[in-house]
Design a protein around this motif. Structure first.
Motif, mmCIF file in Angstrom:
data_model
loop_
_atom_site.group_PDB
_atom_site.id
_atom_site.type_symbol
_atom_site.label_atom_id
_atom_site.label_comp_id
_atom_site.label_asym_id
_atom_site.label_seq_id
_atom_site.Cartn_x
_atom_site.Cartn_y
_atom_site.Cartn_z
ATOM 1 N N ARG A 196 7.647 2.545 10.388
ATOM 2 C CA ARG A 196 9.175 2.020 10.019
ATOM 3 C C ARG A 196 9.339 1.910 8.465
ATOM 4 N NH1 ARG A 196 12.992 -2.296 9.992
ATOM 5 N NH2 ARG A 196 11.408 -3.925 9.933
ATOM 6 N N TYR A 197 8.284 1.123 8.022
ATOM 7 C CA TYR A 197 8.510 0.961 6.485
ATOM 8 C C TYR A 197 8.169 2.325 5.660
ATOM 9 C CZ TYR A 197 9.499 -3.959 6.871
ATOM 10 O OH TYR A 197 9.992 -5.551 7.044
ATOM 11 N N GLY A 198 7.332 3.107 6.224
ATOM 12 C CA GLY A 198 7.015 4.135 5.479
ATOM 13 C C GLY A 198 8.116 4.973 5.494
ATOM 14 N N ALA A 199 9.049 5.149 6.441
ATOM 15 C CA ALA A 199 10.126 5.929 6.418
ATOM 16 C C ALA A 199 11.083 5.280 5.265
ATOM 17 C CB ALA A 199 10.922 5.976 7.717
ATOM 18 N N ILE A 200 11.507 3.993 5.289
ATOM 19 C CA ILE A 200 12.109 3.413 4.344
ATOM 20 C C ILE A 200 11.696 3.555 2.884
ATOM 21 C CG2 ILE A 200 12.980 1.085 3.513
ATOM 22 C CD1 ILE A 200 12.868 0.089 6.281
ATOM 23 N N VAL A 201 10.544 3.190 2.581
ATOM 24 C CA VAL A 201 9.890 3.621 1.346
ATOM 25 C C VAL A 201 10.062 5.037 0.894
ATOM 26 C CG1 VAL A 201 7.737 3.467 0.053
ATOM 27 C CG2 VAL A 201 8.421 1.618 1.427
ATOM 28 N N GLN A 202 9.673 5.979 1.738
ATOM 29 C CA GLN A 202 9.947 7.458 1.611
ATOM 30 C C GLN A 202 11.413 7.507 0.918
ATOM 31 O OE1 GLN A 202 8.802 10.083 4.456
ATOM 32 N NE2 GLN A 202 8.608 11.898 3.019
ATOM 33 N N ALA A 203 12.246 7.106 1.637
ATOM 34 C CA ALA A 203 13.770 7.509 1.252
ATOM 35 C C ALA A 203 14.092 6.817 0.031
ATOM 36 C CB ALA A 203 14.584 6.808 2.468
ATOM 37 N N ALA A 204 13.576 5.482 -0.171
ATOM 38 C CA ALA A 204 13.611 4.965 -1.564
ATOM 39 C C ALA A 204 12.989 5.595 -2.815
ATOM 40 C CB ALA A 204 13.527 3.312 -1.469
ATOM 41 N N GLY A 205 12.107 6.176 -2.539
ATOM 42 C CA GLY A 205 11.258 6.707 -3.825
ATOM 43 C C GLY A 205 10.988 5.759 -4.992
ATOM 44 N N ASP A 206 11.130 6.353 -6.337
ATOM 45 C CA ASP A 206 10.456 5.567 -7.259
ATOM 46 C C ASP A 206 11.155 4.235 -7.510
ATOM 47 O OD1 ASP A 206 8.536 7.444 -7.541
ATOM 48 O OD2 ASP A 206 9.847 8.522 -9.287
ATOM 49 N N ARG A 207 12.124 4.101 -7.055
ATOM 50 C CA ARG A 207 13.102 2.817 -6.916
ATOM 51 C C ARG A 207 12.106 1.377 -6.571
ATOM 52 N NH1 ARG A 207 17.146 5.795 -5.271
ATOM 53 N NH2 ARG A 207 17.235 4.916 -3.592
ATOM 54 N N LEU A 208 11.309 1.651 -5.664
ATOM 55 C CA LEU A 208 10.331 0.548 -5.279
ATOM 56 C C LEU A 208 9.160 0.633 -5.792
ATOM 57 C CD1 LEU A 208 10.952 0.694 -1.276
ATOM 58 C CD2 LEU A 208 11.705 -0.917 -2.841
ATOM 59 N N ARG A 209 9.095 1.507 -7.042
ATOM 60 C CA ARG A 209 7.703 1.139 -7.790
ATOM 61 C C ARG A 209 7.824 0.593 -9.036
ATOM 62 N NH1 ARG A 209 4.907 4.941 -4.620
ATOM 63 N NH2 ARG A 209 6.328 6.450 -3.486
ATOM 64 N N GLY A 210 8.984 -0.141 -9.380
ATOM 65 C CA GLY A 210 9.398 -0.711 -10.538
ATOM 66 C C GLY A 210 10.622 -1.663 -10.674
ATOM 67 N N PRO B 68 0.699 -1.214 -0.066
ATOM 68 C CA PRO B 68 -0.027 0.248 0.095
ATOM 69 C C PRO B 68 0.896 1.216 -0.186
ATOM 70 C CG PRO B 68 -0.892 -1.664 1.733
ATOM 71 C CD PRO B 68 0.569 -1.976 1.229
ATOM 72 N N LEU B 69 2.087 1.177 0.391
ATOM 73 C CA LEU B 69 2.814 2.398 0.700
ATOM 74 C C LEU B 69 3.456 2.645 -0.737
ATOM 75 C CD1 LEU B 69 4.938 1.718 3.887
ATOM 76 C CD2 LEU B 69 3.378 3.534 3.515
ATOM 77 N N VAL B 70 3.858 1.740 -1.714
ATOM 78 C CA VAL B 70 4.618 1.854 -2.912
ATOM 79 C C VAL B 70 3.643 1.850 -4.059
ATOM 80 C CG1 VAL B 70 6.452 0.704 -2.020
ATOM 81 C CG2 VAL B 70 4.954 -0.472 -3.375
ATOM 82 N N ASN B 71 2.147 1.514 -3.768
ATOM 83 C CA ASN B 71 1.259 1.459 -5.056
ATOM 84 C C ASN B 71 0.102 1.987 -4.505
ATOM 85 O OD1 ASN B 71 -0.231 0.834 -7.407
ATOM 86 N ND2 ASN B 71 0.158 -1.359 -7.094
ATOM 87 N N PRO B 72 -0.323 3.215 -5.212
ATOM 88 C CA PRO B 72 -1.594 3.925 -4.816
ATOM 89 C C PRO B 72 -2.792 3.073 -5.255
ATOM 90 C CG PRO B 72 -0.311 5.063 -6.508
ATOM 91 C CD PRO B 72 0.604 4.084 -5.972
ATOM 92 N N ASN B 73 -2.471 2.459 -5.982
ATOM 93 C CA ASN B 73 -3.860 1.525 -6.419
ATOM 94 C C ASN B 73 -4.120 0.284 -5.698
ATOM 95 O OD1 ASN B 73 -4.084 2.946 -9.054
ATOM 96 N ND2 ASN B 73 -2.492 1.691 -9.928
ATOM 97 N N VAL B 74 -3.497 -0.035 -4.588
ATOM 98 C CA VAL B 74 -3.591 -1.026 -3.566
ATOM 99 C C VAL B 74 -4.192 -0.510 -2.627
ATOM 100 C CG1 VAL B 74 -2.540 -2.515 -1.805
ATOM 101 C CG2 VAL B 74 -1.486 -2.373 -4.087
ATOM 102 N N ALA B 75 -5.815 -0.789 -2.523
ATOM 103 C CA ALA B 75 -6.630 -0.292 -1.675
ATOM 104 C C ALA B 75 -6.746 -1.060 -0.174
ATOM 105 C CB ALA B 75 -7.990 -0.192 -2.226
#
Length: 324
Positions: A310-324, A97-104
């Motif tokens: 915790r994972y929210g902070a990691i995903v925010q730091a990684a940015g678009d690299r966790l989206r594909g 849900p953090l990396v994909n806005p389409n995951v409801a």
């Protein structure tokens, strides 16, 4: 005097009175990944002991797809009667849900946390005949094959992808160009690494344990703060030159939203009996999973809340690299 028929009908007529005791039929544990993956292994090891604790047949149902979120979307719409629950991991419940806005999926609102199942480190694996003999060798291989090398994961936003992202972020001298290849589940991902369709991958230890024992995969490092008991000769990522690399995954049992306190407690007691049962705990440990200490549903809810942050902070730091 009340007739027997009226007395039996009263629970259905009076609000707040349960119509049937839980469990009164077969109980299903849904797993969002394919058979043979780590969550599937954990569920199938524990199911017989859970069945004994609940006094009902317990079956494991695989509903793979969409990185485990297909099963979660199925569960969140079911009646909260306790008869169908799900085993989930951070990749599907928190990261996706953090990396994909389409995951409801809203972890806090869409489910009733019941129990932490256990934890397991990640393990960095390659095929037996891969040229890399250690993490340093893998880095040399990545640099020599920049732009051509690839790694496997069980999906966008999966814990294997997140572990690889952290690894690549910490590579001295900059991140090498590596292609991310996704598979439907952990077993398919590991098969791809074995066949060298991809160069390497991080897997939860409980998924890779059988392959490592059988020699069809080779471990280069584990992701936790200490060496795994089942892999005493495999260094940690910190020992391999990546300080502060500490990433474990966990499994949690959840039900649909709005589950009553009574049903939550029944599940909590059943999981406590299961996780403290010596033969079951030994099999879980052998598979690479460290069984959790029994705790109330409120502890699972608090743990989930902390992991989202915790994972929210990691995903925010990684940015678009966790989206594909």
């Amino acid at each position: 005097m009340l007739t027997r028929r009226l007395a039996l009908a009263l629970p259905a007529l009076i609000p707040g009175v349960a119509q049937a005791a839980f469990p009164d039929r077969v109980v299903t544990i849904v797993n969002g990944f394919a058979a043979g993956g780590s969550s599937d292994i954990a569920a199938r090891i524990a199911a017989p002991r859970i069945s004994q604790a609940l006094g009902q047949t317990v079956v494991v149902e695989n509903r793979p797809g969409a990185g485990g979120t297909l099963a979660l979307n199925y569960i969140k719409r079911l009646p909260a009667d306790g008869h169908t629950v799900v085993i989930a991991d951070p990749s599907s419940l928190v990261i996706a849900p953090l990396v994909n806005p389409n995951v409801a999926i809203n972890p806090a609102a869409d489910f009733t946390p019941l129990s932490i199942w256990g934890t397991t480190p990640m393990v960095l694996v390659v095929a037996p005949d891969h040229p890399a003999q250690d993490v340093a060798g893998l880095l040399a291989w990545l640099r020599a094959n920049a732009g051509r090398a690839s790694y496997a994961s069980s999906g966008i936003g999966s814990t294997p992808q997140l572990a690889t992202e952290l690894f690549l972020q910490k590579v001295p001298g900059g991140m090498p160009a590596v292609t991310h290849v996704t598979y439907r589940g952990g077993s398919q991902m590991l098969e791809a690494v074995m066949k060298q369709e991809t160069g390497f991958g991080f897997s939860v230890l409980s998924s890779a344990a059988g392959h490592l024992r059988g020699g069809t995969l080779r471990a280069l490092a584990v992701s936790g703060p200490s060496r795994a008991a089942s892999l005493p000769n495999v260094p940690t990522m910190a020992e391999a030159g990546f300080p502060d690399f500490d990433l474990i995954t966990w499994y949690m049992l959840l039900g649909p939203p709005g589950m009553s306190a009574e049903i939550q407690q029944i599940w909590s007691r059943a999981m406590a009996e299961t996780l403290t049962d010596a033969p079951t705990a030994a099999r879980l440990t052998e598979s690479g999973l460290d069984p959790a200490r029994p705790s109330p549903p409120s502890a699972a809810a608090d743990y989930l809340k902390a992991e989202v942050a915790r994972y929210g902070a990691i995903v925010q730091a990684a940015g678009d690299r966790l989206r594909g």
